[in-house]
Design a protein around this motif. Sequence first.
Motif, PDB file in Angstrom:
ATOM      1  N   MET A  37      43.769  34.572  31.372  1.00  0.00           N
ATOM      2  CA  MET A  37      44.050  35.417  32.528  1.00  0.00           C
ATOM      3  C   MET A  37      45.076  36.493  32.188  1.00  0.00           C
ATOM      4  SD  MET A  37      42.164  35.007  35.124  1.00  0.00           S
ATOM      5  CE  MET A  37      43.142  36.231  36.011  1.00  0.00           C
ATOM      6  N   ASP A  38      46.067  36.147  31.376  1.00  0.00           N
ATOM      7  CA  ASP A  38      47.062  37.141  30.967  1.00  0.00           C
ATOM      8  C   ASP A  38      46.397  38.299  30.233  1.00  0.00           C
ATOM      9  OD1 ASP A  38      49.154  35.720  32.070  1.00  0.00           O
ATOM     10  OD2 ASP A  38      49.752  34.768  30.177  1.00  0.00           O
ATOM     11  N   ASN A  41      44.220  40.437  32.576  1.00  0.00           N
ATOM     12  CA  ASN A  41      45.041  41.305  33.418  1.00  0.00           C
ATOM     13  C   ASN A  41      45.575  42.511  32.653  1.00  0.00           C
ATOM     14  OD1 ASN A  41      44.906  39.939  35.920  1.00  0.00           O
ATOM     15  ND2 ASN A  41      46.424  38.441  35.251  1.00  0.00           N
ATOM     16  N   ASP A  42      45.699  42.379  31.324  1.00  0.00           N
ATOM     17  CA  ASP A  42      46.275  43.454  30.519  1.00  0.00           C
ATOM     18  C   ASP A  42      45.249  44.379  29.889  1.00  0.00           C
ATOM     19  OD1 ASP A  42      48.851  42.588  31.034  1.00  0.00           O
ATOM     20  OD2 ASP A  42      49.009  41.396  29.202  1.00  0.00           O
ATOM     21  N   GLU A  65      37.903  34.621  39.230  1.00  0.00           N
ATOM     22  CA  GLU A  65      38.997  35.594  39.193  1.00  0.00           C
ATOM     23  C   GLU A  65      38.478  36.976  38.783  1.00  0.00           C
ATOM     24  OE1 GLU A  65      42.403  35.431  39.956  1.00  0.00           O
ATOM     25  OE2 GLU A  65      41.563  33.723  41.030  1.00  0.00           O
ATOM     26  N   LEU A  69      38.715  40.341  41.052  1.00  0.00           N
ATOM     27  CA  LEU A  69      39.354  41.551  40.545  1.00  0.00           C
ATOM     28  C   LEU A  69      38.375  42.718  40.396  1.00  0.00           C
ATOM     29  CD1 LEU A  69      41.533  39.865  37.759  1.00  0.00           C
ATOM     30  CD2 LEU A  69      42.373  40.868  39.900  1.00  0.00           C
ATOM     31  N   ARG A  71      36.055  43.122  38.231  1.00  0.00           N
ATOM     32  CA  ARG A  71      35.959  43.512  36.832  1.00  0.00           C
ATOM     33  C   ARG A  71      34.497  43.613  36.414  1.00  0.00           C
ATOM     34  NH1 ARG A  71      40.656  42.724  33.740  1.00  0.00           N
ATOM     35  NH2 ARG A  71      39.337  43.234  31.961  1.00  0.00           N
TER      36      ARG A  71
END
Length: 225
Positions: A37-38, A41-42, A65, A69, A71
Amino acid sequence: MKILIVEDEPDLRDTISASLLKEKFLVEVAADFHSAMDKINDYDYDCILLDIMLPGGTGLDLLRELKRLHRNDSVLIISAIDSLDDKVTGLELGADDYLTKPFHLAELNARIKSVIRRKQTQGELSVILGNVILYPDRREVSVNNTPLTLNRKEFDLLYYFVVNPNRVINKMSLAESVWGDNIDQADSLDFIYSQVKNLRKKLKQVGATIEVTAVYGFGYKLTEI
Protein backbone atom coordinates in the motif's frame (compact mmCIF):
# COMPACT_ATOMS: atom_id res chain seq x y z
CA MET A 1 7.56 -0.12 -17.98
CA LYS A 2 7.29 -0.47 -14.22
CA ILE A 3 6.15 -3.60 -12.39
CA LEU A 4 5.33 -4.09 -8.70
CA ILE A 5 5.64 -7.64 -7.36
CA VAL A 6 3.54 -8.17 -4.21
CA GLU A 7 4.64 -11.59 -2.98
CA ASP A 8 5.65 -12.76 0.51
CA GLU A 9 7.66 -15.83 -0.59
CA PRO A 10 11.27 -14.55 -0.94
CA ASP A 11 12.56 -17.17 -3.40
CA LEU A 12 9.63 -16.77 -5.78
CA ARG A 13 9.74 -12.98 -5.47
CA ASP A 14 13.45 -12.94 -6.33
CA THR A 15 13.00 -15.38 -9.23
CA ILE A 16 10.19 -13.33 -10.77
CA SER A 17 12.13 -10.11 -10.27
CA ALA A 18 15.24 -11.49 -11.98
CA SER A 19 13.16 -12.73 -14.91
CA LEU A 20 11.42 -9.39 -15.40
CA LEU A 21 14.67 -7.44 -15.14
CA LYS A 22 16.01 -9.53 -18.02
CA GLU A 23 12.94 -8.40 -19.98
CA LYS A 24 14.00 -4.77 -19.32
CA PHE A 25 11.15 -4.00 -16.93
CA LEU A 26 11.69 -1.67 -13.98
CA VAL A 27 10.88 -3.87 -11.00
CA GLU A 28 9.86 -3.04 -7.42
CA VAL A 29 8.84 -5.50 -4.72
CA ALA A 30 6.67 -5.64 -1.60
CA ALA A 31 6.47 -8.54 0.85
CA ASP A 32 3.29 -7.65 2.72
CA PHE A 33 0.02 -5.73 2.48
CA HIS A 34 1.20 -2.55 4.21
CA SER A 35 4.44 -2.12 2.26
CA ALA A 36 2.48 -2.74 -0.96
CA MET A 37 0.00 0.00 0.00
CA ASP A 38 2.87 2.38 0.73
CA LYS A 39 4.28 1.84 -2.75
CA ILE A 40 0.90 2.13 -4.44
CA ASN A 41 0.28 5.41 -2.66
CA ASP A 42 3.65 6.73 -3.87
CA TYR A 43 3.94 5.38 -7.41
CA ASP A 44 2.01 4.38 -10.52
CA TYR A 45 2.67 1.00 -12.09
CA ASP A 46 2.11 -0.50 -15.52
CA CYS A 47 1.30 -3.82 -13.86
CA ILE A 48 0.98 -5.15 -10.30
CA LEU A 49 1.64 -8.86 -9.70
CA LEU A 50 -0.50 -9.64 -6.68
CA ASP A 51 -0.49 -12.66 -4.39
CA ILE A 52 -3.75 -13.23 -2.49
CA MET A 53 -2.33 -14.50 0.81
CA LEU A 54 -0.19 -11.73 2.33
CA PRO A 55 0.96 -10.77 5.83
CA GLY A 56 -1.15 -7.93 7.17
CA GLY A 57 -4.01 -8.33 4.72
CA THR A 58 -4.99 -10.02 1.47
CA GLY A 59 -4.53 -9.32 -2.18
CA LEU A 60 -8.29 -8.92 -2.44
CA ASP A 61 -8.13 -6.21 0.23
CA LEU A 62 -5.48 -4.46 -1.81
CA LEU A 63 -7.66 -4.69 -4.91
CA ARG A 64 -10.47 -3.05 -2.96
CA GLU A 65 -8.11 -0.21 -2.03
CA LEU A 66 -7.06 0.21 -5.66
CA LYS A 67 -10.71 0.41 -6.65
CA ARG A 68 -11.43 2.95 -3.90
CA LEU A 69 -8.51 5.08 -5.08
CA HIS A 70 -9.76 4.88 -8.70
CA ARG A 71 -6.39 3.54 -9.80
CA ASN A 72 -5.89 2.26 -13.33
CA ASP A 73 -2.84 0.02 -12.82
CA SER A 74 -3.09 -3.36 -14.54
CA VAL A 75 -3.31 -6.18 -12.00
CA LEU A 76 -2.34 -9.83 -12.50
CA ILE A 77 -3.19 -12.07 -9.55
CA ILE A 78 -0.65 -14.85 -8.92
CA SER A 79 -1.90 -17.29 -6.30
CA ALA A 80 -1.56 -20.87 -5.12
CA ILE A 81 -5.26 -20.77 -4.27
CA ASP A 82 -7.05 -22.18 -7.30
CA SER A 83 -10.45 -21.09 -6.03
CA LEU A 84 -13.24 -20.16 -8.42
CA ASP A 85 -14.68 -17.76 -5.81
CA ASP A 86 -11.34 -15.97 -5.44
CA LYS A 87 -10.93 -15.73 -9.21
CA VAL A 88 -14.41 -14.31 -9.66
CA THR A 89 -14.02 -11.89 -6.75
CA GLY A 90 -10.60 -10.74 -7.98
CA LEU A 91 -11.84 -10.11 -11.51
CA GLU A 92 -14.94 -8.32 -10.24
CA LEU A 93 -12.71 -6.07 -8.10
CA GLY A 94 -10.74 -5.04 -11.17
CA ALA A 95 -7.96 -7.61 -11.67
CA ASP A 96 -7.09 -8.09 -15.34
CA ASP A 97 -5.97 -11.72 -15.17
CA TYR A 98 -5.42 -14.63 -12.75
CA LEU A 99 -2.51 -17.08 -12.87
CA THR A 100 -2.36 -20.10 -10.56
CA LYS A 101 0.94 -21.20 -8.99
CA PRO A 102 3.10 -22.94 -9.99
CA PHE A 103 3.56 -21.33 -13.39
CA HIS A 104 6.25 -21.03 -16.04
CA LEU A 105 8.07 -17.69 -16.14
CA ALA A 106 7.55 -17.52 -19.91
CA GLU A 107 3.78 -17.65 -19.41
CA LEU A 108 3.97 -15.02 -16.66
CA ASN A 109 5.95 -12.68 -18.93
CA ALA A 110 3.45 -13.20 -21.75
CA ARG A 111 0.50 -12.54 -19.43
CA ILE A 112 2.11 -9.33 -18.11
CA LYS A 113 2.71 -7.98 -21.60
CA SER A 114 -0.84 -8.93 -22.57
CA VAL A 115 -2.56 -7.12 -19.69
CA ILE A 116 -0.39 -4.03 -20.19
CA ARG A 117 -1.17 -4.04 -23.89
CA ARG A 118 -4.90 -4.40 -23.28
CA LYS A 119 -4.95 -1.60 -20.73
CA GLN A 120 -2.63 0.95 -22.33
CA THR A 121 -2.78 0.28 -26.06
CA GLN A 122 -6.30 -1.14 -26.48
CA GLY A 123 -4.88 -4.55 -27.31
CA GLU A 124 -2.60 -3.41 -30.11
CA LEU A 125 1.00 -4.60 -30.41
CA SER A 126 2.16 -1.07 -31.11
CA VAL A 127 1.51 2.47 -29.93
CA ILE A 128 1.18 5.09 -32.67
CA LEU A 129 1.28 8.86 -32.31
CA GLY A 130 1.84 10.99 -35.36
CA ASN A 131 4.49 9.33 -37.51
CA VAL A 132 6.09 7.61 -34.51
CA ILE A 133 5.42 3.94 -33.73
CA LEU A 134 6.52 2.26 -30.49
CA TYR A 135 6.66 -1.50 -30.06
CA PRO A 136 6.67 -1.95 -26.25
CA ASP A 137 7.16 -5.73 -26.36
CA ARG A 138 10.34 -5.34 -28.44
CA ARG A 139 11.35 -1.94 -27.05
CA GLU A 140 11.71 -0.58 -30.57
CA VAL A 141 10.77 2.75 -32.14
CA SER A 142 10.36 3.82 -35.74
CA VAL A 143 9.72 7.22 -37.33
CA ASN A 144 8.34 7.22 -40.87
CA ASN A 145 9.04 3.46 -40.88
CA THR A 146 12.72 4.10 -40.16
CA PRO A 147 14.16 2.62 -36.92
CA LEU A 148 15.14 5.15 -34.27
CA THR A 149 17.88 4.12 -31.86
CA LEU A 150 17.21 5.09 -28.24
CA ASN A 151 18.94 4.04 -25.05
CA ARG A 152 16.90 2.30 -22.37
CA LYS A 153 16.07 5.45 -20.39
CA GLU A 154 15.16 7.41 -23.53
CA PHE A 155 12.78 4.65 -24.57
CA ASP A 156 11.19 4.52 -21.12
CA LEU A 157 10.66 8.28 -21.16
CA LEU A 158 9.24 8.28 -24.69
CA TYR A 159 6.87 5.44 -23.85
CA TYR A 160 5.67 7.29 -20.74
CA PHE A 161 5.08 10.43 -22.81
CA VAL A 162 3.31 8.62 -25.66
CA VAL A 163 0.81 6.85 -23.38
CA ASN A 164 0.16 10.22 -21.71
CA PRO A 165 -0.12 12.58 -24.71
CA ASN A 166 -1.04 16.24 -24.20
CA ARG A 167 -0.61 15.86 -20.43
CA VAL A 168 1.73 18.08 -18.45
CA ILE A 169 4.01 15.69 -16.53
CA ASN A 170 6.18 16.89 -13.69
CA LYS A 171 9.85 15.97 -13.53
CA MET A 172 9.45 13.85 -10.41
CA SER A 173 6.84 11.64 -12.12
CA LEU A 174 9.24 11.14 -15.01
CA ALA A 175 12.06 10.29 -12.62
CA GLU A 176 9.87 7.78 -10.79
CA SER A 177 8.91 6.15 -14.10
CA VAL A 178 12.61 5.56 -14.84
CA TRP A 179 14.04 4.77 -11.39
CA GLY A 180 11.20 3.78 -9.09
CA ASP A 181 12.63 2.75 -5.71
CA ASN A 182 16.14 3.80 -6.77
CA ILE A 183 15.18 7.40 -7.41
CA ASP A 184 17.40 8.71 -4.59
CA GLN A 185 20.45 6.86 -5.87
CA ALA A 186 21.12 9.29 -8.70
CA ASP A 187 20.87 12.97 -9.50
CA SER A 188 17.62 11.98 -11.12
CA LEU A 189 16.20 15.40 -12.03
CA ASP A 190 19.44 16.48 -13.71
CA PHE A 191 19.57 13.14 -15.51
CA ILE A 192 15.95 13.53 -16.64
CA TYR A 193 16.83 16.95 -18.08
CA SER A 194 19.73 15.52 -20.09
CA GLN A 195 17.78 12.47 -21.29
CA VAL A 196 14.77 14.54 -22.36
CA LYS A 197 17.14 16.93 -24.14
CA ASN A 198 18.70 14.01 -26.04
CA LEU A 199 15.28 12.54 -26.82
CA ARG A 200 13.99 15.85 -28.19
CA LYS A 201 17.08 16.17 -30.38
CA LYS A 202 16.74 12.65 -31.78
CA LEU A 203 13.04 13.09 -32.57
CA LYS A 204 13.71 16.38 -34.33
CA GLN A 205 16.61 14.96 -36.37
CA VAL A 206 14.44 12.22 -37.89
CA GLY A 207 11.46 14.48 -38.61
CA ALA A 208 9.10 13.15 -35.96
CA THR A 209 5.69 14.84 -35.88
CA ILE A 210 5.65 14.77 -32.11
CA GLU A 211 7.70 16.94 -29.78
CA VAL A 212 8.41 17.22 -26.08
CA THR A 213 8.07 20.78 -24.85
CA ALA A 214 9.15 22.19 -21.50
CA VAL A 215 6.48 23.64 -19.23
CA TYR A 216 8.33 26.24 -17.22
CA GLY A 217 8.52 25.51 -13.51
CA PHE A 218 6.71 22.19 -13.75
CA GLY A 219 7.85 19.61 -16.28
CA TYR A 220 7.20 18.52 -19.86
CA LYS A 221 4.39 17.85 -22.31
CA LEU A 222 4.31 15.72 -25.46
CA THR A 223 2.21 17.01 -28.36
CA GLU A 224 1.81 16.43 -32.07
CA ILE A 225 3.27 19.13 -34.27
